[in-house]
Structures are given as C-alpha cells and as structure tokens.
Design a protein around this motif. Structure first.
Motif, PDB file in Angstrom:
ATOM      1  N   ASP A 321     -49.012  12.559  46.316  1.00  0.00           N
ATOM      2  CA  ASP A 321     -49.572  11.425  45.585  1.00  0.00           C
ATOM      3  C   ASP A 321     -49.304  11.568  44.103  1.00  0.00           C
ATOM      4  OD1 ASP A 321     -50.456  10.381  47.887  1.00  0.00           O
ATOM      5  OD2 ASP A 321     -52.558  10.986  47.651  1.00  0.00           O
ATOM      6  N   PHE A 324     -45.424  11.335  43.168  1.00  0.00           N
ATOM      7  CA  PHE A 324     -44.748  10.052  43.345  1.00  0.00           C
ATOM      8  C   PHE A 324     -45.455   8.908  42.654  1.00  0.00           C
ATOM      9  CE2 PHE A 324     -42.780  12.770  46.406  1.00  0.00           C
ATOM     10  CZ  PHE A 324     -41.453  12.484  46.168  1.00  0.00           C
ATOM     11  N   SER A 325     -46.689   9.126  42.249  1.00  0.00           N
ATOM     12  CA  SER A 325     -47.332   8.118  41.418  1.00  0.00           C
ATOM     13  C   SER A 325     -47.022   8.423  39.959  1.00  0.00           C
ATOM     14  CB  SER A 325     -48.847   8.133  41.640  1.00  0.00           C
ATOM     15  OG  SER A 325     -49.391   9.306  41.059  1.00  0.00           O
ATOM     16  N   ASN A 327     -48.571  10.506  38.283  1.00  0.00           N
ATOM     17  CA  ASN A 327     -49.800  10.938  37.634  1.00  0.00           C
ATOM     18  C   ASN A 327     -50.057  12.417  37.923  1.00  0.00           C
ATOM     19  OD1 ASN A 327     -52.231  11.142  36.406  1.00  0.00           O
ATOM     20  ND2 ASN A 327     -53.361   9.982  37.955  1.00  0.00           N
ATOM     21  N   LYS A 413     -36.965  11.031  40.953  1.00  0.00           N
ATOM     22  CA  LYS A 413     -37.783  12.071  41.564  1.00  0.00           C
ATOM     23  C   LYS A 413     -37.229  13.477  41.391  1.00  0.00           C
ATOM     24  CE  LYS A 413     -35.805  10.849  46.037  1.00  0.00           C
ATOM     25  NZ  LYS A 413     -36.067  10.503  47.438  1.00  0.00           N
TER      26      LYS A 413
END
Length: 421
Positions: A321, A324-325, A327, A413
């Motif tokens: 999470d 890929f966000s 954050n 990424k």
RNA sequence: GGAGGAGUAGCGAAGAGGCUAAACGCGGCGGACUGUAAAUCCGCUCCUUCGGGUUCAUAGGUUCGAAUCCUAUCUCCUCCA
C-alpha cells in the motif's frame, strides 16, 4: 463440500493432474484407506523456490485429506544429477554443498508440513550403501537399456550426449520408490510432468521384484506455464525463493499479486486451499471487475500465508500500500528493510548535497548528469515519496526516517534505498 | 594460396567530403492514460562545469574541413583452389 470429495476428484477439479497410471484403482485406494505417498527433491540449491511448491501443494492436499506425505531429499540422487528437463549435462556438486543444501531444505519443509503425519527421508541413507556389484546384479539386470533409451528424458539428450552417470539416474529413482514401498509402505509417487519416465521406471521395478500385483501408482502434475509463454516462477530478479532472506515476504507477495488475469484462476485452484465456491466467486470478479484484482490479491495473500504466515501477509500488504500509493511516511524502519530487500541500495554520507550530483556521484542511481537532469525535469524522481522536479533541490539525508534512510523512486515503481552512514 | 565484399551508437540499418552527434526501426529510460495489467499516445536515448569535449574497427595520411578520400593493420563474410 469440497473437502468431502474424493482427493482424486478434488485434484481433477483443480486441473492438477497430468497423467495417472491407474486412475480408477487409485481413486478407490485413496477412498478406502489413508496411503503414504512421496515426491523427491534433489538438493540442488540452498533454498526451495516457488517451482518446488508445485509438487508440494499436491502433497499438502493429500496430507490435509489424512494421507501421509513423504519427501525424499535426494542426497544420493542429487549427487548424480537428474537429466530431466535439461539440454546438457549437469555440473556435479561437491558432497559438502549437497549436505548443506539438505539441511536448509529440510528446515523449510518442516515449516510447510509440520512434523505430524509427515516424514522426510534422505535417499543417501540407502543409495550410499549399495555396492557397485550389488547395484549391477540386483537392479541393473532388471533394467532394459532399450527401454531406458526410449524414455523421453534420455532420448532428447542422445543427440547432444548424456553421461553414463546421468543415464543411470532413473535406476536410482526407481530404487527409491522400491525402498519406500518396502520400508514405509509408500504406494504413490508424484512429480512434475517431466518425471513420468522416472516414476514409471520405479513402478516397473517394483512390479518385477514384488510381483505385478503390487499396488503402486504414479501421478504427474501438468507443466505450469504462464499465459505469455514464459516460465512460471521467474521474475526479472531471478527465482522466487521461499527463504525470506533471499526473497522477502513482500517480494513474494508481489510475485503472486502480479499474476496475469489469464493465469490467476488456474493458480488459485492450484496454489491455494480456497474451496470451489470461493474460487468461482473470484473467477467471476476477474470477468466483471478485473481492475480490482480481487483474485490476484486473494492468491497473493493465500500463498504468502501458507509459506510465511499470517503476519507476513499483513506486513506485505502494508508495504505494498505504502509503496504503490507513494505514501511512505508511516512505514517503520523494519518494514523499509523488508520492502526494500530486493531493491538496489547504497550508503550515503550524512551531508546535504545538490540533487543532481547526489543522484549521479553519491548514489550512482543515474548514469550521467544529463540523464539526471532530464529525469528530475520530467518529474521522474521522488524523494521519500514526494515528486521532486527542482534542479536546485538540496538533499538532506537526515530529514526523514530518523535520518536512517533516503528513499528514491525513479519512474513508476523503481525504488532505491540510500542508507545514511 | 587466389578474387571480391563488409566493419557506423545496446542491436538492426541509412549516410559516400562541409547542411551529420550521425536519418529510420527495434530495444532501453521517462511522462500521460490505466488495474502495480495490456494496448495506445508523447518525450528522451555519447559526455558536459552548457563555453564546449570525445565518437562511425585500429593506426597513420590527404584536405581549410573526413564516418565519407588514400595507406597499412586487425576482424568477419562470400566465391575460387
């Protein structure tokens, strides 16, 4: 429900069977009693990888159905080299290395199968005791060279050559099956599709020695191919290992999460213990709402849970999470270590520096200033999760993550981890 | 041993004295879109302190100027013996 089914029907539903020697007899046998079955693993590496899961999932299903799986570690055969699935001769490993590998693999298997109703044996224990003359008199006589040559594994190698050593591999594996049948009551051998020849060789040997009525069977698993035609179990970084030190649980989770839509249902059937209803529901979602990737998420969670445990799944999801966000802020140092396990990392001094030379000289993330400037201008560079497109930006390594790390992302990424010295 | 042809950026392939740091395609790297997908579209793809610097097999030479012409060397291919 699914569990009530006969194990063979269950496996058929899961498309887990390639060939079986006598399906009806085996179905009846497994329905009437709990059997012992085995599969061999040669200690060619110091960790299992996802490819090993293919036969192991099968063993596990038998175990869950009350049967008794046996894994043969090929301490003996591993010293010889299985010609299956290879174009050329294997490099022999040192006996020392074989021994080390055995220990590492054994520990991993116990994690997957526990110690109840499960055995691990090492064929070195019996194969090493056979003298050359015994081998030739007791077993060699029972093998017809013509038959051996006709096995696909050998036939395919004839053109390029095969050593006598590898040629005899099928005899050794046959002796394994015979020994297990006699000493452990093992009645079924399973293996990958390429093991068919070795398995039937064993059945033939048992029938010759113990009589044609000896109730032994063989079963092979279909070749796992990906929809795009490439080999299952490989990523850009190489094999996907079960050893968390070699492939972190996060990377492992990601491997499964990235499964192609076309493969995911097949993998759910094969690699998870979800029942028919659950899988059908997920299959429906692949059709109606593929963007959600519910099936991939379930697959990744289930397999990661089986191999690394529930907690590893939660952590992998948390890291995913965050990464890929974009954050990254609430990741812990431990999660950073794990999430960035397979990511290029480097040490940097705790000094403020302009972003361009920092990317090129200090971290070697960028090959040239030209490229670095271009990427920064294009918004391809993220520092600790924030896009940074100011060419004059000064990197301050002490600014975040307790001054321990600077996390750089290039492009969509590609991550880099700079450890602050 | 004789006769011819070819060596250009990661790869394939143009260029045949200045307009060429070198067309085009692939690959690679970014960006947009998206599902951490596929497809598609867009930008970049020798280095640079942005003045310039170093490139077209290698070493010399001709020329104001060479990837392009000459000489030698190396490598590869084809044909003949």
């Amino acid at each position: 429900m699914a569990q009530k089914k006969n194990i063979i029907d269950e496996l058929e539903w899961r498309d887990a069977i390639n060939q079986v020697t006598d399906e009806d007899a085996l179905r009846k046998l497994t329905a009437d009693k709990k059997i012992s079955l085995y599969c061999g693993t040669d200690p060619t590496g110091d960790s299992l990888h996802v490819g090993h899961l293919i036969p192991f999932m099968m063993l596990k299903r038998f175990q869950l159905a009350g049967h008794h799986p046996v894994i043969v570690i090929g301490g003996g055969t591993g010293a010889i080299g299985d010609p299956s699935g290879r174009k050329d001769e294997r490099q022999l490993q040192s006996m020392d290395q074989v021994k080390k590998n055995e220990d590492a693999l054994t520990a991993q298997m116990v994690k997957l199968f526990g110690t109840e109703n499960f055995s691990i044996v090492n064929n070195y224990d019996w194969l090493s005791k056979i003298s050359l003359l015994e081998f030739l008199r007791d077993y060699g006589k029972l093998f017809n060279v013509n038959t051996m040559l006709n096995k696909e594994v050998v036939a395919s190698r004839l053109e390029n050559g095969i050593s006598f050593t590898e040629f005899t591999y099928q005899i050794l594996q046959s002796v394994d099956f015979l020994t297990l049948y006699r000493d452990h009551g093992v009645q079924l051998q399973i293996g990958g599709a390429d093991q068919w020849g070795n398995i039937t060789a064993g059945i033939d040997l048992i029938h010759k020695i113990e009589g044609p009525e000896a109730p032994v069977y063989g079963l092979t698993i279909p070749l796992m191919l990906k929809a795009d035609g490439t080999k299952f179990g490989k990523t850009a970084g190489g094999a996907v290992w079960l050893d968390p030190k070699k492939t972190s649980p996060y990377e492992f989770y990601q491997f499964w999460l990235n499964t192609d839509d076309r493969d995911v249902v097949r993998y759910l059937k094969y690699f998870t213990f979800l029942d028919e209803d659950q899988i059908n529901a997920l299959a429906e979602q692949v059709k109606t709402d593929p963007g959600k990737r519910a099936a991939q998420k379930a697959l990744a969670a289930e397999v990661t849970k089986f191999v690394h445990g529930e907690q590893a799944v939660e952590q992998a999801q948390h890291i995913s999470d965050a990464l890929f966000s974009g954050n990254l802020k609430d990741l812990t140092a431990e999660e950073i270590e794990q999430g960035f396990k397979g990511v290029p990392s480097m040490e940097v001094p705790n000094e403020t520096e302009n972003i361009i030379p920092w990317l090129v000289d200090t971290t070697k993330i960028e090959p040239s200033r030209r490229q670095a400037r271009e990427d920064v201008k294009n918004g391809a560079i993220y520092v600790n999760g924030d896009r940074q497109n100011d060419l004059d930006y000064e990197i301050d390594p002490s600014a975040s993550f307790d001054g321990k790390f600077v996390i750089i992302r290039r492009g969509k990424k590609k991550y880099f981890l700079a450890r602050v010295k």
